[in-house]
Enzyme design. Structure first.
Site, mmCIF file in Angstrom:
data_model
loop_
_atom_site.group_PDB
_atom_site.id
_atom_site.type_symbol
_atom_site.label_atom_id
_atom_site.label_comp_id
_atom_site.label_asym_id
_atom_site.label_seq_id
_atom_site.Cartn_x
_atom_site.Cartn_y
_atom_site.Cartn_z
ATOM 1 N N LEU A 104 36.343 -27.741 36.833
ATOM 2 C CA LEU A 104 35.978 -28.531 38.003
ATOM 3 C C LEU A 104 35.151 -29.704 37.498
ATOM 4 O O LEU A 104 34.216 -29.522 36.719
ATOM 5 C CB LEU A 104 35.171 -27.692 38.997
ATOM 6 N N ASP A 105 35.516 -30.909 37.917
ATOM 7 C CA ASP A 105 34.836 -32.106 37.419
ATOM 8 C C ASP A 105 33.328 -32.022 37.621
ATOM 9 O O ASP A 105 32.843 -31.407 38.576
ATOM 10 C CB ASP A 105 35.351 -33.356 38.135
ATOM 11 N N THR A 106 32.592 -32.688 36.760
ATOM 12 C CA THR A 106 31.142 -32.701 36.841
ATOM 13 C C THR A 106 30.659 -33.229 38.190
ATOM 14 O O THR A 106 29.683 -32.726 38.754
ATOM 15 C CB THR A 106 30.557 -33.554 35.700
#
Length: 223
Positions: A41-43
């Site tokens: 999951l993207d930052t």
């Protein structure tokens, strides 16, 4: 049975356990050792992240051949037009690949936790929330899809992966469950026009503080 950890990953946390010079890592949320993310999951995205120390379970979840649907609540900039939503449903040409058909619908603003830092708004530009369900999970895919459709993403929260949902977890909170590989469904991706194919899991409805339907295999344990 293998153990699976459901984590509500906060905004700004990077999906790794090793130290990072500028971002907090998963160590700030999960103290248990020997577990790894099943997918990423993207930052700058929030919401459900699955972790496990069982290799077979990790492969079963992360392998794109199983096509587990991923449900996102996405705050976008702009007032969506019919053709923009249809573009997202039918598949978007992102240059390096064309996305698979997705389920897309407009939803009321969900009652989520405040984001830190808050989303930056432009007073002269409207915004709204979409629910987007995809069966892929390529790098920054949802953000790229909405940008290509002319609806830049302001906030992105993943609320479900296959049969697992946030189910009331607040940012930084985690829940451990036991999972039988034999019980896992073989989920189908969306059909043309954003309509689910037969036997496809239905998306959770927006609710208070990320409330979504409970997972029927879950037995809560603190990790």
């Amino acid at each position: 049975m293998p153990q699976l950890i459901l984590l509500n990953k906060p905004y700004g946390v990077i999906c790794q356990f090793s130290e990072h010079p500028t971002h907090p890592t998963l160590k700030s949320c999960v103290a248990q050792s020997g577990v790894y993310p099943a997918g990423r999951l993207d930052t700058d995205s929030e919401g459900l992240l699955l972790l496990t120390g069982d290799g077979a379970l990790q492969h079963r979840i992360a392998d794109p051949r199983w096509k587990l649907p991923k449900t996102y609540w996405v705050q976008v900039e702009g007032e969506p037009k019919v053709e923009q939503l249809e573009m997202l449903r039918q598949g978007v040409d992102l240059g390096d690949f064309v996305t698979q058909p997705a389920q897309v619908r407009r939803i009321d603003s969900p009652e989520l936790w405040p984001r830190n830092p808050p989303v930056r708004f432009r007073k002269t530009v409207p915004d709204c929330w979409l629910e987007i369900i995809i069966s892929e999970g390529k790098n920054r895919q949802v953000r790229r899809m909405t940008a290509k459709a002319g609806l830049p993403t302001l906030r992105l929260v993943r609320v479900a992966i296959g049969p697992w949902a946030l189910d009331g977890l607040l940012p930084g909170e985690a829940r451990a469950i036991e999972v039988s590989l034999q019980d896992l469904p073989r989920a189908q991706s969306a059909g043309r026009g954003g309509k689910p194919r037969p036997n496809a899991p239905q998306a959770p409805s927006p609710g208070k503080a990320g409330k979504t339907p409970s997972f029927r295999f879950a037995r809560g344990k603190k990790p």
